[in-house]
Each structure stands twice: as C-alpha cells, then as structure tokens.
Design a protein around this motif. Sequence first.
Motif, PDB file in Angstrom:
ATOM      1  N   MET A 145      -1.052  -1.486  -0.412  1.00  0.00           N
ATOM      2  CA  MET A 145      -1.996  -0.416  -0.176  1.00  0.00           C
ATOM      3  C   MET A 145      -1.274   0.932  -0.164  1.00  0.00           C
ATOM      4  SD  MET A 145      -5.199   0.332   0.142  1.00  0.00           S
ATOM      5  CE  MET A 145      -6.080  -1.144   0.464  1.00  0.00           C
ATOM      6  N   LYS A 146      -0.062   0.977   0.372  1.00  0.00           N
ATOM      7  CA  LYS A 146       0.678   2.244   0.374  1.00  0.00           C
ATOM      8  C   LYS A 146       0.981   2.699  -1.043  1.00  0.00           C
ATOM      9  CE  LYS A 146       2.670   1.977   4.943  1.00  0.00           C
ATOM     10  NZ  LYS A 146       3.863   2.070   5.761  1.00  0.00           N
ATOM     11  N   LEU A 147       1.269   1.760  -1.922  1.00  0.00           N
ATOM     12  CA  LEU A 147       1.508   2.103  -3.319  1.00  0.00           C
ATOM     13  C   LEU A 147       0.260   2.721  -3.930  1.00  0.00           C
ATOM     14  CD1 LEU A 147       3.269   2.051  -5.873  1.00  0.00           C
ATOM     15  CD2 LEU A 147       2.376  -0.239  -6.291  1.00  0.00           C
ATOM     16  N   THR A 151     -15.795   0.742   0.564  1.00  0.00           N
ATOM     17  CA  THR A 151     -16.151  -0.553   1.147  1.00  0.00           C
ATOM     18  C   THR A 151     -15.000  -1.088   1.983  1.00  0.00           C
ATOM     19  OG1 THR A 151     -17.617  -1.050  -0.700  1.00  0.00           O
ATOM     20  CG2 THR A 151     -16.850  -2.921   0.611  1.00  0.00           C
ATOM     21  N   PHE A 152     -13.779  -0.966   1.486  1.00  0.00           N
ATOM     22  CA  PHE A 152     -12.612  -1.460   2.201  1.00  0.00           C
ATOM     23  C   PHE A 152     -12.465  -0.802   3.567  1.00  0.00           C
ATOM     24  CE2 PHE A 152      -8.118  -1.660   3.289  1.00  0.00           C
ATOM     25  CZ  PHE A 152      -7.856  -2.996   3.106  1.00  0.00           C
ATOM     26  N   PRO A 154      -5.582  -1.280  10.896  1.00  0.00           N
ATOM     27  CA  PRO A 154      -5.828   0.162  10.839  1.00  0.00           C
ATOM     28  C   PRO A 154      -4.923   0.908   9.858  1.00  0.00           C
ATOM     29  CG  PRO A 154      -5.824  -0.570  13.108  1.00  0.00           C
ATOM     30  CD  PRO A 154      -5.384  -1.741  12.271  1.00  0.00           C
ATOM     31  N   THR A 155      -3.705   0.442   9.677  1.00  0.00           N
ATOM     32  CA  THR A 155      -2.812   1.101   8.730  1.00  0.00           C
ATOM     33  C   THR A 155      -3.343   0.952   7.304  1.00  0.00           C
ATOM     34  OG1 THR A 155      -0.942   0.653  10.176  1.00  0.00           O
ATOM     35  CG2 THR A 155      -0.434   1.210   7.902  1.00  0.00           C
ATOM     36  N   MET A 156      -3.902  -0.192   6.990  1.00  0.00           N
ATOM     37  CA  MET A 156      -4.489  -0.409   5.670  1.00  0.00           C
ATOM     38  C   MET A 156      -5.700   0.500   5.458  1.00  0.00           C
ATOM     39  SD  MET A 156      -2.678  -2.825   4.232  1.00  0.00           S
ATOM     40  CE  MET A 156      -3.590  -3.865   3.141  1.00  0.00           C
ATOM     41  N   ALA A 213      -8.160   5.397   3.120  1.00  0.00           N
ATOM     42  CA  ALA A 213      -8.763   6.712   3.345  1.00  0.00           C
ATOM     43  C   ALA A 213      -7.945   7.806   2.660  1.00  0.00           C
ATOM     44  CB  ALA A 213      -8.888   6.981   4.840  1.00  0.00           C
ATOM     45  N   HIS A 214      -6.632   7.710   2.739  1.00  0.00           N
ATOM     46  CA  HIS A 214      -5.785   8.702   2.067  1.00  0.00           C
ATOM     47  C   HIS A 214      -5.947   8.613   0.541  1.00  0.00           C
ATOM     48  CE1 HIS A 214      -3.701   9.263   5.928  1.00  0.00           C
ATOM     49  NE2 HIS A 214      -3.430  10.450   5.426  1.00  0.00           N
TER      50      HIS A 214
END
Length: 82
Positions: A1-3, A26-27, A34-36, A41-42
Amino acid sequence: MKLLRNVSDAASQLTGLENMVESLITFTTLPVDPTMISCAAHALCNLTYNNETNKKVATKAGLIHSSLSLIAKFAHNVVLVD
C-alpha cells in the motif's frame, strides 16, 4: 500500500484511473489496519490533486462521507487525521 501511495503521486495526471479511485474509497471503509487506510487516503489525495476527472469520480463514489467517517473514527490519532 505504501508503494501505491508513492506511485500515485506520479500518476496524478494520468487518465483512466477512475476504478482505482473508486476502489481506494471503498478500501478506506473496510475494517483494516489504520496505517493501510492512511496510505489509501494519501493515494486518493495524490490522485485527485489537480485532476478534475478524478475529483468528480471520487465525489460521486462517496469521498466526502468516507473522509468524514475517517476523521470521526481516527480523531484521536493526529498522524492519521493529517
């Protein structure tokens, strides 16, 4: 997800990302780490920045409701609300 969050910055001006925008919204409503959710969101912020098409898609897909729900859910966590 960070990628995805990092790549989304470079992809903000690409076309054809409507399904990704909808999927990320949706995710953010799923009961996951919460980090995901923060990364999703970012990525949404990056994909809608200076991109009217993605903004319209995001609005129609429920971005405002999702954002308000996230703020209420994570109001105690300044890092996530940022």
